[in-house]
Scaffold this active site. Sequence first.
Site, PDB file in Angstrom:
ATOM      1  N   GLU A 434       0.823  -1.220   0.000  1.00  0.00           N
ATOM      2  CA  GLU A 434       0.000   0.000   0.000  1.00  0.00           C
ATOM      3  C   GLU A 434       0.849   1.259   0.000  1.00  0.00           C
ATOM      4  O   GLU A 434       0.556   2.230   0.700  1.00  0.00           O
ATOM      5  CB  GLU A 434      -0.988   0.011   1.181  1.00  0.00           C
ATOM      6  CG  GLU A 434      -2.223  -0.829   0.941  1.00  0.00           C
ATOM      7  CD  GLU A 434      -3.307  -0.615   1.982  1.00  0.00           C
ATOM      8  OE1 GLU A 434      -3.346   0.473   2.586  1.00  0.00           O
ATOM      9  OE2 GLU A 434      -4.104  -1.530   2.188  1.00  0.00           O
ATOM     10  N   GLY A 435       1.900   1.258  -0.799  1.00  0.00           N
ATOM     11  CA  GLY A 435       2.802   2.397  -0.862  1.00  0.00           C
ATOM     12  C   GLY A 435       3.984   2.165   0.046  1.00  0.00           C
ATOM     13  O   GLY A 435       3.885   2.300   1.261  1.00  0.00           O
TER      14      GLY A 435
END
Length: 729
Positions: A434-435
């Site tokens: 997620e990043g």
Amino acid sequence: MGLHRLIGRLAMAPFSKALPAMGETERAALDAGTVGFEGDLFSGRPDFDALMRRGRPRLSEVERHFIEHEVRALTAMLDDHAIDEARDLPPEVWHFLRKHRFFGMIIPREHGGLGFSHTAHAEVVAKIATVNVACAVTVMVPNSLGPAELLLRYGTDAQKHHYLPRLADGRELPCFALTSPYAGSDAASIPDRGVLTERVIDGRPVRGFLVRFDKRYITLAPVATVVGLAFQAVDETRPEGEQDLGITCALLPVPTPGLQIGRRHRPMDSAFMNGPVRGEDVFVPMDWVIGGEAQVGQGWRMLMECLAAGRAISLPALGAAMQQTSLFVVNGYGQVREQFGLPIGKFHAIAGITAGMAARLYATDAARRYTAAALDAGERPSVASAILKVQLTEAGRRAVTDGMDVLGGKGIIAGPKNLLGVSYRHAPIAITVEGANLLSRALIIFGQGATRCHPQVLHEMAAVERHDEAALGRALLGHAGHVLRNLWRSVGRAPLQGRVPDALKPEARRIAKLSAQYALSADLAMGLLGGKLKRMELLSARLGDVLSHLYLAAACVWRFETEADPAMLPLARAAIREQLHEAGTLLRELYANLPSGVLRALSPLWLRGLGQLTPLRDKEALALAEALRTQRALVRRLCPDVSRPKSGGLLDLMDALDAAQAVGDEVDDLNRALRRTDSLESVARRSKRPAASLAYLRAAERVIAVDDVEGTASAARPRLLRWILGRGG
């Protein structure tokens, strides 16, 4: 000509060169979400009244009942080691998750889901993760970024009516395929293409896309019955340069012709399901596009808007769970394990680690709970959610590493009795997904924060884009006033805006002062480097980290006020002090690395007071650790999500600590006797409470014991002997 227009005309050309170019994907990311108290901190004028207006999040009776019954029953079914060895959840756990709608927490009741708040969603994930991360990941993915949230926000009525009830009760298990082998962190550049076409199905023409795609790292893919897919939509009938329609999201049922679920991936050998998804000439009818034809090309905006909230829930809950479990284990093991005639928790080296873990947990969990309350109030704080994702996952990793250091040999022997080994292996996963944290610190927290949170930068960028000289002039004059105000507040005294608890007024004043110094420093860095700062990630990451530490420090003030628990005051002060010390250190490092000798020379003028931001003194850390060691209620307040598992080392430790309560002040004597005798019964008979003492001794012995593997040593000896004889011959 007015002053605004004159200034704008003079500045238009240099600003057009200095400001970084912005693509559509960056614009979508910037437009996603809302700005909350993090914007106050970026402006240099935090309004504590605004902070305190966000009340403490409350669970509904339904949510509380679910957590106290269904979640407790679930954790009692989870054996961390057995699940890790089997590389899958037991069938009865899968059945329980479906039966009790764990996969439908975010789906409203009218669609068959539980309709939980963000606060309840996070608490469920955290409680499961303290016992078994694989189960927590399995629960969190359908409730995080994925088909359910996308359908709720953008789906057609037909899509909602078909999928949401089936997702809620587990008849459909979703995954979402975004990441490609050649587009990981740069997810917006996914190469997967879907060409607009038409097929005849059941005698009628159907518009859709013929898609080829190759995705990997897709959690739940091996067991998914519906695949959410992001691809680049293309219309080859349009003129050159107008064919790209943009990223588009669709739902593909499993099986679908051409869709292939690949062989399983094993992230750090974890038991949760993960794998690749590929497609060769898969026809995706327009009805499968989330939101229908009207949402073609809007996929990136949809994903960014969902991430603005999703980043604040699931992975921060995992990080909080790792911290809580690690602190519970370190503090508890420090009471049971004895060396040199003392419980090891009394040794200063271990007490210092324990105090640091507790202070960081108070701060990170304060920020997590504050942001959940903001989400429940309807906000979608994109910058704050990135702060949580980075800070909570990093704090979780650090806590597990600290815990392993304290456990020593106990921590590195694999088996059912191990306390943190599986979590230690899992820690890098949350850092990555997620990043990736490496990029999030610079590109999202500071990069997005500099435009969304700054009071003038977005106006300047918009004016340059429109070539509006008057608007640019007004924004620049406002920016100049902003810089001068923060310079004055940095050099002099920064007034405290709003009401704060009397006990934390000195800390709140330091937050206000450091906020002004940060805002000034951010402006100086942007003014000096312009668009180049975007590429100078070591500098922009420091600026992102300072904002993060300020946010966590401010959340501590909110937490202490809303919890109204005087016993937590030493923890609140320690937590704020640690966060401000980190922020001050990073600001000094920033100036040491700015490519301007003048700014480096002048910076002490407006960084006055940073030298007072010191970490906890040894005396304070030792007092905090002693309070944790002797006040079990304090640990419960810090670690409320630690749950009771089916079996294993964590359960052994819980049993030992429960038994210690019945023994009272004899625990230290029993610990010393434990390693000096072969007979637990004889030791227990000499105590004031023989039955309770024997129960404690047996529980403590299980805590100290480690696992062995049958047959390994005997099998190794003949091989070793043959090797020695072979060398000798």
